[in-house]
Write an enzyme that holds these catalytic residues in place. Structure first.
Site, PDB file in Angstrom:
ATOM      1  N   ARG A   7       1.103  -1.208  -0.546  1.00 36.97           N
ATOM      2  CA  ARG A   7      -0.344  -0.165   0.381  1.00 36.97           C
ATOM      3  C   ARG A   7       0.895   1.284   0.189  1.00 36.97           C
ATOM      4  NH1 ARG A   7      -3.234  -3.034  -1.299  1.00 36.97           N
ATOM      5  NH2 ARG A   7      -5.200  -3.125  -0.203  1.00 36.97           N
ATOM      6  N   GLU A  64      -4.061   7.697  -4.212  1.00 34.61           N
ATOM      7  CA  GLU A  64      -3.954   7.331  -5.988  1.00 34.61           C
ATOM      8  C   GLU A  64      -5.629   7.320  -5.878  1.00 34.61           C
ATOM      9  OE1 GLU A  64      -4.464   3.336  -5.011  1.00 34.61           O
ATOM     10  OE2 GLU A  64      -1.923   3.219  -4.904  1.00 34.61           O
ATOM     11  N   HIS A  69      -1.886   1.264 -10.267  1.00 36.52           N
ATOM     12  CA  HIS A  69      -1.926  -0.951  -8.976  1.00 36.52           C
ATOM     13  C   HIS A  69      -2.978  -0.997  -9.278  1.00 36.52           C
ATOM     14  CE1 HIS A  69      -3.782  -0.427  -4.523  1.00 36.52           C
ATOM     15  NE2 HIS A  69      -3.943  -1.681  -5.292  1.00 36.52           N
TER      16      HIS A  69
END
Length: 337
Positions: free
Chosen positions: A254, A283, A301
């Site tokens: 993360r 993000e 991602h």
């Protein structure tokens, strides 16, 4: 939270009751990407996006109240407030491997079982982690840009890359994904060491309880751990400086595990050798400074995004729902480990 408790109030088998209500917090993209249909005959799926009400209002409405399970992913949070509004919920199923979007303490307090994506994603995420590391070291993406811009035929020189074999690679978080990364890197001749909450029994890799010491003794770090209060900004400026001017960091965990601001500054200043990043702190916003750096490889991602993983995930989600409402052992219960 390692197993679904068997108790007197457990739901009867599916064949003896009306279809259980499952609240979908987001459209189940995983099913649509592999052309799978939700099992509408076995479950009644509550779809907030089909309601004219905002989500908060929908959760307080009579339409949502029958929900006995919640299906979510890493982008839709399951909060204590939400669970308070839905008193009949006894299962939270997430399509994510991580759990930082679920209030686990509240689930424990209410006796709510939690299931995850288990190890469905492990191999694909490990593949991308190794791919990012190779890309940064061998300058694959940088070389692609060099050729596409027509620089190969000009007088400009392309910077040399670095070999992967013999590199000392530290893995932060030696869970299912971390072990898959280690297995792949061993084939390349890398020396593996790791940091984790505790030393893993039967694992021969050198263990470092301090992530800064791990970085000091490595050429690259691969971040594979989950995000929680203990791991937030665990990769500090000190850790990155310990990795050094030739060091590379890869993050498929993360974004907030790394202090992104410090990482960007060190990359710009040349105090860190490179980075391969699939995740970011805010993000989908990516720091502009990273876009201009040839020693940084960026990915949206997408480590888990393969049709093979999504197909397996659909089977797992349905299997967990069927198991829970038939009072059978869950297939991928969340673990406190």
């Amino acid at each position: 939270m390692a197993s679904h408790p068997q108790h007197d109030g457990a739901p009867p088998p599916l064949s003896r009751r009306p279809p259980p209500c499952v609240l979908l917090l987001r459209h189940p993209l995983e099913f649509s990407l592999v052309n799978r249909s939700l099992p509408e005959d076995d479950f009644r799926f509550l779809k907030p996006w089909e309601s004219p009400l905002p989500l908060d209002d929908f959760l307080s409405s009579a339409d949502a109240r029958p929900a006995e399970a919640i299906l979510t992913n890493g982008r839709a949070s399951v909060t204590a407030d939400m669970l308070q509004r839905l008193p009949d919920v006894r299962l939270v199923a997430t399509a994510s491997a991580g759990l930082n979007h679920i209030d686990l303490a509240e689930c424990r307090r209410r006796g709510i079982a939690v299931v995850t994506a288990g190890d469905v994603y492990s191999e694909d995420v490990a593949d991308l982690a190794v791919g990012l590391l190779i890309d940064v070291l061998r300058k694959v993406s940088a070389g692609d840009r060099y050729v596409r811009r027509g620089l190969w035929s000009s007088e400009g020189e392309f910077a040399l890359g670095s070999k992967l074999g013999s590199k000392r690679v530290g893995i932060v978080g030696l869970g299912k994904i971390g072990l898959e990364v280690a297995k792949r890197l061993e084939v390349f001749g890398c020396a593996i060491s790791y940091n984790s909450r505790k030393k893993k029994p039967h694992i021969s890799y050198p263990f470092y309880s301090n992530v800064c010491e791990l970085a000091t003794n490595c050429d690259a770090l691969v971040i594979c751990c989950g995000l929680n209060e203990q791991t937030h900004h665990m990769i500090t400026r000190e850790v990155l400086l310990a990795l050094g001017k030739e060091g590379v960091i890869v993050n498929i965990g993360r974004g907030s595990i790394i202090d992104e601001k410090e990482m960007v500054q060190l990359l710009v200043q040349g105090e860190l050798g490179g980075a391969g990043l699939d995740v970011f702190e805010n993000e989908p916003n990516v720091p502009e400074e990273l876009l201009a750096l040839d020693n940084v490889v960026l990915s949206p991602h997408s480590a888990v995004f393969t049709p093979e993983s999504f197909s397996d995930l659909c089977d797992l989600i349905i299997g967990n729902l069927e198991a829970f409402f038939s009072n059978k052992p869950l297939l991928s219960p969340a673990s406190d480990e």
